[in-house]
Every structure is written in C-alpha cells, then in structure tokens.
Design a protein around this motif. Structure first.
Motif, PDB file in Angstrom:
ATOM      1  N   SER A  41       0.853  -1.192   0.000  1.00 50.42           N
ATOM      2  CA  SER A  41       0.000   0.000   0.000  1.00 50.42           C
ATOM      3  C   SER A  41       0.884   1.235   0.000  1.00 50.42           C
ATOM      4  O   SER A  41       2.103   1.137   0.159  1.00 50.42           O
ATOM      5  CB  SER A  41      -0.823   0.063   1.283  1.00 50.42           C
ATOM      6  OG  SER A  41      -1.792  -0.919   1.330  1.00 50.42           O
ATOM      7  N   GLU A  75       1.514   4.392  -3.878  1.00 51.40           N
ATOM      8  CA  GLU A  75       2.043   3.028  -3.946  1.00 51.40           C
ATOM      9  C   GLU A  75       3.347   2.976  -4.751  1.00 51.40           C
ATOM     10  O   GLU A  75       4.218   2.153  -4.485  1.00 51.40           O
ATOM     11  CB  GLU A  75       1.005   2.085  -4.577  1.00 51.40           C
ATOM     12  CG  GLU A  75      -0.038   1.513  -3.612  1.00 51.40           C
ATOM     13  CD  GLU A  75      -1.075   2.506  -3.125  1.00 51.40           C
ATOM     14  OE1 GLU A  75      -1.161   3.618  -3.683  1.00 51.40           O
ATOM     15  OE2 GLU A  75      -1.806   2.178  -2.165  1.00 51.40           O
ATOM     16  N   GLY A 152      -8.695   0.821   0.076  1.00 54.50           N
ATOM     17  CA  GLY A 152      -8.407  -0.508   0.629  1.00 54.50           C
ATOM     18  C   GLY A 152      -8.109  -1.532  -0.456  1.00 54.50           C
ATOM     19  O   GLY A 152      -7.991  -2.732  -0.188  1.00 54.50           O
ATOM     20  N   SER A 154      -5.575  -2.456  -2.126  1.00 59.57           N
ATOM     21  CA  SER A 154      -4.350  -3.255  -2.177  1.00 59.57           C
ATOM     22  C   SER A 154      -4.597  -4.696  -1.740  1.00 59.57           C
ATOM     23  O   SER A 154      -3.911  -5.614  -2.201  1.00 59.57           O
ATOM     24  CB  SER A 154      -3.271  -2.655  -1.282  1.00 59.57           C
ATOM     25  OG  SER A 154      -2.930  -1.395  -1.773  1.00 59.57           O
TER      26      SER A 154
HETATM   27  N1  ASP Z   1      -3.589   3.231  -0.506  1.00 61.76           N
HETATM   28  C1  ASP Z   1      -4.931   2.838  -0.793  1.00 61.76           C
HETATM   29  C2  ASP Z   1      -5.856   3.319   0.308  1.00 61.76           C
HETATM   30  O1  ASP Z   1      -5.420   3.945   1.251  1.00 61.76           O
HETATM   31  C3  ASP Z   1      -5.068   1.377  -1.008  1.00 61.76           C
HETATM   32  C4  ASP Z   1      -4.769   0.521   0.182  1.00 61.76           C
HETATM   33  O2  ASP Z   1      -4.084   0.934   1.092  1.00 61.76           O
HETATM   34  O3  ASP Z   1      -5.222  -0.614   0.205  1.00 61.76           O
HETATM   35  O4  ASP Z   1      -7.038   3.119   0.232  1.00 61.76           O
END
Ligand code: ASP
Ligand code: MG
Length: 413
Positions: A41, A75, A152, A154
């Motif tokens: 992430s 990322e 979310g 990732s």
């Molecule tokens: N960086 C992205 C987020 O904060 C994806 C992840 O962290 O999963 O949503």
C-alpha cells in the motif's frame, strides 16, 4: 518451491524504519526457501493526503482519470523504497507498477475491477530468485489509462496476484494481530480468532470489521487460496481464513459486529398489491442506492409498511425518491431515521444449532434494548436498534455468545 504472496498495509510501511523491517521479513521468507511476491500500500496517510489535494485543486468532482493518476502515486513510492531496502540486504528485487505487471482492469475509475493479470514478467523475476515488489490498488485499462480499485484496494490486488500466480498462501500483514471476535476498542474481552471460513470473513468484513476489503476475500474464496492475516510487528500467528472444510472448530458465534453507517426508511400504508415493491425499489437501484435490509409487514386493513435500510450517505436521496414514488403506491407517508445501528452475530456453527436468534433476542431484552428490524442468513443474524445502544448490545452479545458460549448445545437429559 512454495510461492508466497505478502501484502503490507500502510502502517506497516509507514516510515523508513518500517520499510526496512518489511524488507527483513521479505528476505527471511525468501531465505527460508520460498518465491516471494510482495504487494504494498501507500505509506500511511499518503492516500488521504493525495485525495485531499485532489479536492483542493480539482474541486468536488475532479477528473476521474487524473484523480487516479494522482492517488496511485502513493504506492509507486513504496515499491521503489521497499526494493531499495531489499537491495541493501543483499537480494535482488524489482518493482512493478500496475501497468508494468499487466494488471488489466475495466475503465471504471476509482472503483475499477480487475480483468486479468499477465503473470509472465512476474514469473520470470520470481524464478530468478528475485523479489517482485508490486504496487497495490492500481491497474491499467485497455487504453492504458491508470485506474485504481477503490479504497483498501491493495488487499484485492494482493489476492488477485496470489490467485493468478496460484500462490500457496496470501499473507496480509497489518497493524493488528488478526481478525477479532469483535472490536477490541469496545469490548475488552475481544480475542483473536485462529481460523475462520471465507464465508464468515465475508460477513465480518461486510459488517464493518475493517481488516480486509470484501472483494479480496471473494477472490481468495473463488480460487481457494488460504489467507493469513497477521501483524507485521511480530512473528506470532494471526488468523487463517480458509475453506469451510478446513475450519476445525465450528463456532456457533465467531464474531459480533456493528455498523453505524446505515439509516432506515419506512413507507407506510402502501397498497398490498403486485408490483408495489418493484415500484419502490426499482428507482432506488436505478439511482445506485444500495438497499441492505428489507422488511415488509402486513397490517389488518390490507395495507403494508415497507421498511428498509440504506447507507447513511445515500439516506437523503433515498428519502426524496420515496416521497416522489409514494403517491404511485398509495402510501400514507414516508418516515426516516438515521439514529440506528445494525448489530450482528456471525458464525458457521449456526448452521447446525437452533435457538441462536431466540437467545440473541433474550440477551438484548435483558438490557432493555428494543429491536426494530431483524434479518437472518445461514450464518448471520442482524438486528437494527437505536444507535445509542450499539456498544451496550455488542458487549452483551459478546459476553453471552463468545465469552460464556451461551449457544453451546445443551446436554441431553
Ligand atoms: N492506498 C490505498 C488506500 O489507502 C489502497 C490501500 O491501502 O489498500 O485506500
Ligand atoms: Mg487496508
């Protein structure tokens, strides 16, 4: 040689030290005789900052394409830094953006769906004994535009990579020890689960246990890849998410969850005739409003009340739509309530135990909590209650079902 996919969340790569710590773990896994692909992430807080910047400069509705170009950069930083940290430990590592690894998605910006992954480049790197360091959350559509998979996302990238590579396990490293029986901030007696089934995890995730993005669990379930949710700060075992057959102990209630993000809408005194539900719910779905619970009750005079819940941020829109449709179904009036909470108990063992619902209602009654709506599925019972009682309900249910095992089968007499 076993193939391990590891995913590290934002907190786990939150600063330079933590990135070095992740590199050590990755290298240890490699040196233990595994091929390792790592999905990361953005560093914690980074995506939020990028989102805020996009709004500041681009207004309320910035260009969807440019938004994804911007928010995917978080990322990209992490993959470069982690690769460098692995180099410092004397191993080869190569970073991959979504485009570089052939993560093809549809063109639906900021909630793109993965269509395929070209594993060739990844496999070449893995077979040379190098680490593939992959940017989560991002892909590319057919025209080469950068896309992102939703907040979310990732988790979903990691699981999709694990499935495409037919990995032996997908390890999700996070800042908690695993999946808990309930929110430890609300209930001191909450504890980590050793194993849960994909089905339970889906219910727990959709009910607000924020450990895993729901879509990622669906991926893993479809391909039967075991997920291990564990802490990146110590070596202890976390929670395994596996097939139902591989759950040894089928708990009647494995988790108690709550969700305060819904609101309730009631359409009262509706004609009880064919087509009424379609008239009301058709427009909601056409407007992209996600209806969760639906309850219809028939009254003596042949009219019915339709009650349903929607996400709170779609409440105003849902209410307005119902006001508009009310005359067409002869409704007397439309009411709404935002001060509600949904509290649920989830467990595989409910399939073989009767009486869980009755016990749940007793526990709530003993606390003087009134139940407004009820829905059940094979492994879940949810109730809607007044929001101010949410924590009390969670504590009482956790105490009865998880701490005291209230639903254990009674000895036959
Ligand atoms: N960086 C992205 C987020 O904060 C994806 C992840 O962290 O999963 O949503
Ligand atoms: Mg996450």
């Amino acid at each position: 040689m076993p193939l391990v996919v590891q995913k590290y969340g934002g907190t786990s790569v939150g600063d330079a030290d933590r990135i070095r710590n992740v590199a050590r773990r990755v290298v240890a896994t490699l040196e233990a005789g595994n091929q390792v692909a790592v999905v990361v992430s953005a560093m914690s807080g980074e995506t939020n900052q990028l989102v805020a910047l996009a709004r500041e400069v681009g207004g309320e509705a910035p260009s969807a394409r440019e938004y994804d170009v911007l928010v995917s950069t978080g990322e990209q930083k992490t993959i470069a830094l982690l690769s460098m940290a692995i180099h410092q430990l004397g191993h080869e590592a190569r970073s991959f953006t979504g485009a570089q690894m052939g993560m093809l998605t549809d063109g639906d910006h900021s909630r793109a769906r993965i269509q395929s992954i070209d594993t060739e480049a990844l496999r070449r790197v893995l077979e040379r004994g190098e680490v593939a360091v992959i940017a989560g959350f991002q892909g590319t559509d057919e025209e080469g535009n950068i896309t992102t998979l939703g907040r979310g996302g990732s988790d979903t990238s990691a699981m999709a990579v694990a499935c495409a590579l037919e990995a032996d396990v997908c390890e999700i490293y996070t800042d908690v020890d695993g999946v808990f029986t309930t929110d430890p901030n609300v209930v001191a007696g909450a504890h980590k689960l050793e194993r849960v089934s994909y089905e339970e995890m889906l219910e727990l995730a959709s009910l607000g246990a924020k450990v895993l993005q729901i879509r990622s669990v669906k991926f893993a379930m479809h391909y039967g890849i075991p997920i291990h949710v564990r802490s990146s700060f110590h070596d202890g075992e976390g929670t395994w998410v596996v097939r139902e057959e591989d759950v040894m102990e089928r708990l009647v209630v494995s988790g108690v969850t709550y969700n305060r993000n819904e609101a309730k809408v009631r359409v009262l005194g509706v004609k009880d005739s064919p087509g009424v539900a379609a008239t009301l719910f058709g427009p909601l779905s056409a407007s992209g409003i996600v209806v969760d619970m639906i309850v219809q009750n028939l009254s003596q005079d042949g009219t019915t009340d339709m009650t349903f819940t929607v996400p709170r941020d779609q409440y105003a829109q849902a209410l307005a739509l119902m006001e508009e449709k009310a005359p067409a179904v002869g409704a007397l009036r439309v009411e709404g309530d935002q001060d509600i909470a949904k509290v649920s108990v989830v467990g595989l063992g409910m399939k073989d135990h009767a009486g869980v619902a009755a016990r749940m209602f007793e526990v709530l009654a003993a606390e003087g909590i009134n139940i407004q709506l009820i829905t059940t599925s094979e492994i879940k019972i949810s109730v809607v209650i007044e929001e101010k009682y949410a924590e009390l309900a969670v504590r009482a249910l956790h105490s009865a079902f998880v701490e005291q095992g209230a639903a254990e089968p009674q000895a036959e007499t």
